[in-house]
Motif scaffolding. Sequence first.
Motif, PDB file in Angstrom:
ATOM      1  N   GLY A 124      53.903  40.484  31.338  1.00 33.95           N
ATOM      2  CA  GLY A 124      53.860  41.921  31.096  1.00 33.95           C
ATOM      3  C   GLY A 124      53.886  42.296  29.625  1.00 33.95           C
TER       4      GLY A 124
ATOM      5  N   ARG B 267      50.332  46.390  44.438  1.00 32.78           N
ATOM      6  CA  ARG B 267      50.199  46.169  43.004  1.00 32.78           C
ATOM      7  C   ARG B 267      49.136  47.116  42.434  1.00 32.78           C
ATOM      8  NH1 ARG B 267      49.360  39.786  42.742  1.00 32.78           N
ATOM      9  NH2 ARG B 267      48.159  40.246  44.652  1.00 32.78           N
TER      10      ARG B 267
ATOM     11  N   THR C 114      47.007  39.080  34.626  1.00 34.25           N
ATOM     12  CA  THR C 114      48.160  39.918  34.963  1.00 34.25           C
ATOM     13  C   THR C 114      48.689  39.618  36.359  1.00 34.25           C
ATOM     14  OG1 THR C 114      47.415  41.713  33.519  1.00 34.25           O
ATOM     15  CG2 THR C 114      48.942  42.300  35.292  1.00 34.25           C
TER      16      THR C 114
ATOM     17  N   ALA D 178      50.797  47.759  36.237  1.00 30.82           N
ATOM     18  CA  ALA D 178      51.104  46.475  35.609  1.00 30.82           C
ATOM     19  C   ALA D 178      50.198  46.158  34.432  1.00 30.82           C
ATOM     20  CB  ALA D 178      50.999  45.351  36.643  1.00 30.82           C
TER      21      ALA D 178
END
Length: 517
Positions: free
Chosen positions: A229, A147, A262, A171
Amino acid sequence: MTPETANPHRFGWRLTPARWAVAILALAAIALSVWQLEAERAGITIERVPGTGTTPATVYRLKDAPPAPVVLVLHGFAGSRPLMQASSLMLARAGYAAVAFDFEGHGRNPVPMSGDLASPEGTALLLMAETRRVTDAALAQPWADGRLAVLGHSMGSYIAVRQAPEDDRIAATVGIAASDDGVTANEPRNLLVVNGAWEGRLVADARSALQMADPAAELGQTVGDPAEGTGRRALLAPHVEHVGVIYAPTTLREARAWLDATFGRSSDGPVPQMGGWIVLLLAGIVALGWPLARLRDRTHAPRPVPLSRRRFLVAAALPALAVPLMLAPFETRFLPVLVADYLAVHFALYGALVLALLAWWGEVRWPGRAEAWRILVLAALVAFYGIGIFGLAMDRYVTSFYPIPVRGLIIAAMAAGTIPFMLSDALMVEGGRAPLWRSLTARGAFLVSLGLAVALDFERLFFLLIILPIVLVFFLLFGMMGGWVGRATARPAGAGLGLGLFLAWALGVTFPMFQAV
């Protein structure tokens, strides 16, 4: 025994109770600051990221932590990795792998910036490509879980905002001291903007970045959902400007909370408190210069004879007006660094004109061998204190201060200009004995001279405006220290030579390297 025949190594240290008190307080401030700053690094693994090629990159992470999301940490223009330590340490303590690197032309990166600085599609594309290379290397490491997010300051936020839509692995984006340039209603996704309340135009940019997603939203509100998102948030960190916002607790807490939202993580605990301790550390080092200035040659040197008011005003005003006009028709690009070559020539010609006037009037005389030796020893001590002591603190806690070899040429070229300039400045202010109005006039005239140079060729010399605050801070802090040394030793030339070398070093490691293509 005369000054010319005295042993040049006879030094003594004569301190009044007030100087002893300042020395003790300064040492206590230095020790306490270093202890606090090192405590922020305790338990954090700080190591090189392999596979990044010529780009120096560092990962900050908890020791023995499991794989975690990677957060790229991007510094601003004329910055480097250490400038973003507060963010990097905060992210590491929150369980992230914070990867900071020096952009091309900055810090210890040996590759100059290139491309067209005036075009958003020029240099920015090259820095984005470098960011992607570091991203690929970081995500390939065993401490990365795949990530990714990016956090940038100023120029770094400019790159981050453009990188995120081009890399679907990102992200979330955190922009610190960020403009709304490149932001749209939907991109980059999961955008957090934190600007300083004292940042002028960027205050409006923070609001604009938020209201692109929701015209009714106000600063401090969150639009959308970071977990999906679609989040966007913008706010102002109180009582800070373009650099202070990096260290503001509001900035660090908001960035941590945004990334946690997030990635579905939860972090708590205090954020690094580095800004105040850095200020205290540097203030302690500067203050220690006052009692250390009494470490002096016991031989006597005559006090410099003050210039008459008329001669002083001529020596202050004539170079300030003449140098920009003399240099305006000429091309001065001979160093792979933005405007440093012009600045070196400006310093050199300015100092040469002042010294020529003083010599013509009979105000300066070449010293004898013994006195010249004392001046050189004093200059070496001043330069060592600036580069070796103040510079050590800067390099570890603020920004890269010890150069890679390629910057040696830049420092040498700067020294050819800063040494005659600072020597002339020291003589103009009589080694710190001149009235305050003379110091303000002499140094203010030089700043006006640089401003006039920018006005005469704004497109080419625009980046001098970034250097002006550095020169002003140098005059305020180290001009004051030079005055302490000059008054204590009655040898302004020694202080001027030492400060000239230190200024050349500071500018030589600060200027971004740039090579036009």
